[in-house]
Design a protein around this motif. Structure first.
Motif, PDB file in Angstrom:
ATOM      1  N   GLY A  29     -21.907  58.414  -7.041  1.00 12.09           N
ATOM      2  CA  GLY A  29     -22.827  57.678  -7.950  1.00 12.09           C
ATOM      3  C   GLY A  29     -23.704  57.002  -7.083  1.00 12.09           C
ATOM      4  N   MET A  30     -23.337  56.467  -6.316  1.00  8.98           N
ATOM      5  CA  MET A  30     -24.217  55.284  -5.424  1.00  8.98           C
ATOM      6  C   MET A  30     -25.264  56.370  -4.602  1.00  8.98           C
ATOM      7  SD  MET A  30     -23.323  53.673  -1.690  1.00  8.98           S
ATOM      8  CE  MET A  30     -23.273  55.264  -1.029  1.00  8.98           C
ATOM      9  N   TYR A  31     -24.943  57.798  -4.137  1.00  6.46           N
ATOM     10  CA  TYR A  31     -25.818  58.329  -3.384  1.00  6.46           C
ATOM     11  C   TYR A  31     -26.619  59.029  -4.469  1.00  6.46           C
ATOM     12  CZ  TYR A  31     -23.694  58.837   1.150  1.00  6.46           C
ATOM     13  OH  TYR A  31     -23.215  58.522   2.314  1.00  6.46           O
ATOM     14  N   SER A  32     -26.574  59.255  -5.913  1.00  6.21           N
ATOM     15  CA  SER A  32     -27.455  59.675  -6.870  1.00  6.21           C
ATOM     16  C   SER A  32     -28.326  58.725  -7.058  1.00  6.21           C
ATOM     17  CB  SER A  32     -26.471  60.284  -8.044  1.00  6.21           C
ATOM     18  OG  SER A  32     -27.280  60.851  -9.134  1.00  6.21           O
ATOM     19  N   GLU A  33     -27.770  57.502  -7.551  1.00 10.21           N
ATOM     20  CA  GLU A  33     -28.597  56.433  -7.883  1.00 10.21           C
ATOM     21  C   GLU A  33     -29.537  55.656  -6.807  1.00 10.21           C
ATOM     22  OE1 GLU A  33     -26.579  53.767 -10.645  1.00 10.21           O
ATOM     23  OE2 GLU A  33     -25.653  55.580 -11.708  1.00 10.21           O
ATOM     24  N   ARG A  34     -29.069  55.849  -5.652  1.00  7.55           N
ATOM     25  CA  ARG A  34     -29.928  55.248  -4.350  1.00  7.55           C
ATOM     26  C   ARG A  34     -31.176  56.353  -4.424  1.00  7.55           C
ATOM     27  NH1 ARG A  34     -30.235  50.544  -1.672  1.00  7.55           N
ATOM     28  NH2 ARG A  34     -27.995  49.631  -1.519  1.00  7.55           N
ATOM     29  N   GLY A  35     -31.219  57.544  -4.999  1.00  8.28           N
ATOM     30  CA  GLY A  35     -32.159  58.486  -4.848  1.00  8.28           C
ATOM     31  C   GLY A  35     -32.929  58.526  -6.012  1.00  8.28           C
ATOM     32  N   GLY A  36     -32.469  57.446  -7.280  1.00 12.05           N
ATOM     33  CA  GLY A  36     -33.184  57.406  -8.347  1.00 12.05           C
ATOM     34  C   GLY A  36     -32.788  58.130  -9.267  1.00 12.05           C
ATOM     35  N   ILE A  37     -31.697  58.715  -9.388  1.00 14.31           N
ATOM     36  CA  ILE A  37     -31.228  59.694 -10.466  1.00 14.31           C
ATOM     37  C   ILE A  37     -29.890  58.849 -10.970  1.00 14.31           C
ATOM     38  CG2 ILE A  37     -30.243  61.882 -11.162  1.00 14.31           C
ATOM     39  CD1 ILE A  37     -33.165  61.994 -10.739  1.00 14.31           C
ATOM     40  N   ALA A 200     -24.392  66.186  -3.530  1.00 12.19           N
ATOM     41  CA  ALA A 200     -23.534  65.161  -2.734  1.00 12.19           C
ATOM     42  C   ALA A 200     -22.603  64.284  -3.945  1.00 12.19           C
ATOM     43  CB  ALA A 200     -24.189  64.393  -1.794  1.00 12.19           C
ATOM     44  N   SER A 201     -23.410  63.782  -4.837  1.00 13.12           N
ATOM     45  CA  SER A 201     -22.521  62.914  -5.691  1.00 13.12           C
ATOM     46  C   SER A 201     -21.538  63.611  -6.579  1.00 13.12           C
ATOM     47  CB  SER A 201     -23.738  62.301  -6.737  1.00 13.12           C
ATOM     48  OG  SER A 201     -23.016  61.751  -7.607  1.00 13.12           O
ATOM     49  N   GLY A 202     -21.880  64.975  -6.827  1.00 15.73           N
ATOM     50  CA  GLY A 202     -20.705  65.927  -7.595  1.00 15.73           C
ATOM     51  C   GLY A 202     -19.821  66.172  -6.463  1.00 15.73           C
ATOM     52  N   CYS A 203     -19.990  66.252  -5.511  1.00 13.86           N
ATOM     53  CA  CYS A 203     -18.767  66.816  -4.550  1.00 13.86           C
ATOM     54  C   CYS A 203     -17.945  65.746  -4.096  1.00 13.86           C
ATOM     55  CB  CYS A 203     -19.437  67.186  -3.217  1.00 13.86           C
ATOM     56  SG  CYS A 203     -20.478  68.865  -3.132  1.00 13.86           S
ATOM     57  N   LEU A 204     -18.442  64.584  -4.027  1.00 15.21           N
ATOM     58  CA  LEU A 204     -17.690  63.400  -3.790  1.00 15.21           C
ATOM     59  C   LEU A 204     -16.825  62.782  -5.043  1.00 15.21           C
ATOM     60  CD1 LEU A 204     -20.169  60.980  -1.617  1.00 15.21           C
ATOM     61  CD2 LEU A 204     -18.171  62.124  -1.004  1.00 15.21           C
ATOM     62  N   ALA A 205     -17.630  62.884  -6.029  1.00 18.15           N
ATOM     63  CA  ALA A 205     -16.846  62.581  -7.385  1.00 18.15           C
ATOM     64  C   ALA A 205     -15.567  63.335  -7.504  1.00 18.15           C
ATOM     65  CB  ALA A 205     -17.744  62.455  -8.414  1.00 18.15           C
ATOM     66  N   SER A 206     -15.906  64.694  -7.308  1.00 16.39           N
ATOM     67  CA  SER A 206     -14.835  65.731  -7.615  1.00 16.39           C
ATOM     68  C   SER A 206     -13.641  65.568  -6.914  1.00 16.39           C
ATOM     69  CB  SER A 206     -15.365  67.211  -7.462  1.00 16.39           C
ATOM     70  OG  SER A 206     -15.607  67.375  -6.115  1.00 16.39           O
ATOM     71  N   LEU A 207     -13.894  64.832  -5.639  1.00 20.89           N
ATOM     72  CA  LEU A 207     -12.760  64.677  -4.816  1.00 20.89           C
ATOM     73  C   LEU A 207     -11.705  63.612  -5.270  1.00 20.89           C
ATOM     74  CD1 LEU A 207     -14.461  64.397  -1.218  1.00 20.89           C
ATOM     75  CD2 LEU A 207     -12.686  66.113  -1.848  1.00 20.89           C
ATOM     76  N   GLY A 208     -12.362  62.657  -6.044  1.00 26.42           N
ATOM     77  CA  GLY A 208     -11.754  61.661  -6.885  1.00 26.42           C
ATOM     78  C   GLY A 208     -10.703  62.433  -7.844  1.00 26.42           C
ATOM     79  N   GLY A 209     -11.394  63.460  -8.389  1.00 24.58           N
ATOM     80  CA  GLY A 209     -10.637  64.307  -9.478  1.00 24.58           C
ATOM     81  C   GLY A 209      -9.488  65.031  -8.872  1.00 24.58           C
ATOM     82  N   ALA A 210      -9.741  65.416  -7.684  1.00 24.26           N
ATOM     83  CA  ALA A 210      -8.600  66.341  -6.783  1.00 24.26           C
ATOM     84  C   ALA A 210      -7.487  65.488  -6.483  1.00 24.26           C
ATOM     85  CB  ALA A 210      -9.235  67.107  -5.474  1.00 24.26           C
ATOM     86  N   TYR A 211      -7.923  64.227  -5.921  1.00 26.94           N
ATOM     87  CA  TYR A 211      -6.890  63.284  -5.731  1.00 26.94           C
ATOM     88  C   TYR A 211      -6.062  63.045  -6.823  1.00 26.94           C
ATOM     89  CZ  TYR A 211      -4.732  58.763  -4.306  1.00 26.94           C
ATOM     90  OH  TYR A 211      -3.766  57.741  -3.858  1.00 26.94           O
ATOM     91  N   LEU A 212      -6.486  62.829  -8.005  1.00 31.53           N
ATOM     92  CA  LEU A 212      -5.604  62.944  -9.063  1.00 31.53           C
ATOM     93  C   LEU A 212      -4.651  63.828  -9.495  1.00 31.53           C
ATOM     94  CD1 LEU A 212      -8.298  61.445 -11.826  1.00 31.53           C
ATOM     95  CD2 LEU A 212      -6.262  60.095 -11.025  1.00 31.53           C
ATOM     96  N   SER A 213      -5.131  65.152  -9.092  1.00 28.04           N
ATOM     97  CA  SER A 213      -4.200  66.262  -9.442  1.00 28.04           C
ATOM     98  C   SER A 213      -3.350  66.456  -8.361  1.00 28.04           C
ATOM     99  CB  SER A 213      -4.991  67.608  -9.706  1.00 28.04           C
ATOM    100  OG  SER A 213      -6.004  67.459 -10.925  1.00 28.04           O
ATOM    101  N   LEU A 214      -3.853  66.369  -7.229  1.00 29.47           N
ATOM    102  CA  LEU A 214      -2.821  66.980  -6.064  1.00 29.47           C
ATOM    103  C   LEU A 214      -2.162  65.800  -5.170  1.00 29.47           C
ATOM    104  CD1 LEU A 214      -5.626  69.275  -4.505  1.00 29.47           C
ATOM    105  CD2 LEU A 214      -3.746  69.928  -6.141  1.00 29.47           C
ATOM    106  N   VAL A 215      -2.409  64.438  -5.594  1.00 33.17           N
ATOM    107  CA  VAL A 215      -1.707  63.451  -4.841  1.00 33.17           C
ATOM    108  C   VAL A 215      -1.244  62.488  -5.898  1.00 33.17           C
ATOM    109  CG1 VAL A 215      -2.193  61.482  -3.452  1.00 33.17           C
ATOM    110  CG2 VAL A 215      -3.331  63.396  -2.855  1.00 33.17           C
TER     111      VAL A 215
END
Length: 301
Positions: A29-37, A200-215
């Protein structure tokens, strides 16, 4: 005689495990919002990562392919959010909420088709990697006996700090988040940078979801993110859109959730509904404390 330090180490380990998905989503979210979205879609991106990684790991038996699938799927959701907000100029809040609702319904529907009863059987997960010598240090040694997600997150926070404040592309991203007209006058493609930032925001956030499922849980269940994307937004604001501050804010909220789980385990006579509320109450109090103290990127106002 039991080691009195063990409960501290155990609590610290739980806090880290619960903070990791928040931190990945908040950094995204930081990358997205640093870009104004504005990115309210972090909840949907987390859930996308959790579902896609679970499906890939379920069919292939390879958790690393699950991680790759999560990154690709999260990037696609980020691309959709960027297309709606940048190209079509849809209201950013509406776009994010719509993505959350669509992803929530779609993953529930697909989970019932792919998995029996809407949840996966136990998945092939990613195990912890112990660093010799350091892992044997009392109490804090638990920090050096983590999975690759934890070590990657630390590197990501350091990289993001350097990228944002010490590189030309990082300066361009921050300039677009503050003064997009001035950046456009300087010859910077505002649309291109915003597209890349939201993807990039979507890729990073999805890693958090992968952590939930796989770890963390090692299976997929409908709605398993349980509002973590919104807590990640609170961590992002509480961390003042800075990678280090965001990381520590995520750890604070992770520690709060670990605390309520510990209180429930102790059997204290408190209705569990109040304990479940604790992380959200802390997030709300943190945001209230920052009224008039935390300034978002100017393009978000």
């Amino acid at each position: 005689m039991p080691n009195p330090q063990f409960p501290i180490s155990d609590y610290l380990a739980s806090s880290i495990r619960l903070a990791i998905p928040l931190a990945f989503a908040a950094l995204g979210g930081m990358y997205s919002e640093r870009g104004g979205i504005l990115n309210i879609a972090l909840e949907g991106m987390l859930l996308t990562g959790a579902f896609s990684s679970a499906v890939a790991a379920f069919y292939t038996g390879n958790p690393w392919l699950g991680v790759l699938a999560a990154v690709v799927a999260g990037g696609m959701v980020g691309l959709l959010h960027a297309f709606l907000c940048v190209s079509l100029r849809v209201n950013q809040l509406v776009s994010g909420l719509a993505i959350n609702l669509v992803v929530g319904g779609l993953t529930s529907f697909l989970a019932r088709l792919v998995f029996d009863g809407g949840s996966a059987q136990r998945l092939a997960g990613i195990e912890a990697v112990s660093i010799p010598w350091l892992a044997s240090i009392p109490v804090i040694g638990i920090l050096f006996e983590q999975d690759i997600f934890v070590y990657s997150l630390i590197i990501l926070i350091a990289f993001s700090t350097y990228f944002l404040f010490h590189t030309s592309p990082g300066l361009s991203l921050r300039a677009i988040g503050e003064y997009p007209q001035a950046a456009d006058t300087a010859g910077i493609s505002v649309s291109k940078v915003r597209y890349l930032a939201v993807i990039a925001s979507g890729c990073l956030a999805s890693l958090g979801g992968a952590y939930l499922s796989l770890v963390q849980i090692k299976y997929f269940a409908e709605g398993m993110t349980s509002g973590k994307g919104f807590i990640a937004i609170a961590a992002l604001i509480f961390g003042r859109w800075h990678p280090v501050g965001t990381g520590f804010a995520s750890l604070l909220f992770g520690a709060t959730e670990a605390l309520q789980l510990r209180i429930q385990a102790l059997g204290i006579n408190v209705p569990y509904q109040f304990l479940i509320m604790l992380p959200y109450v802390i997030a709300l109090l943190a945001l209230i404390s920052l009224v008039r103290k935390s300034s978002p990127p100017a393009a978000l106002k």
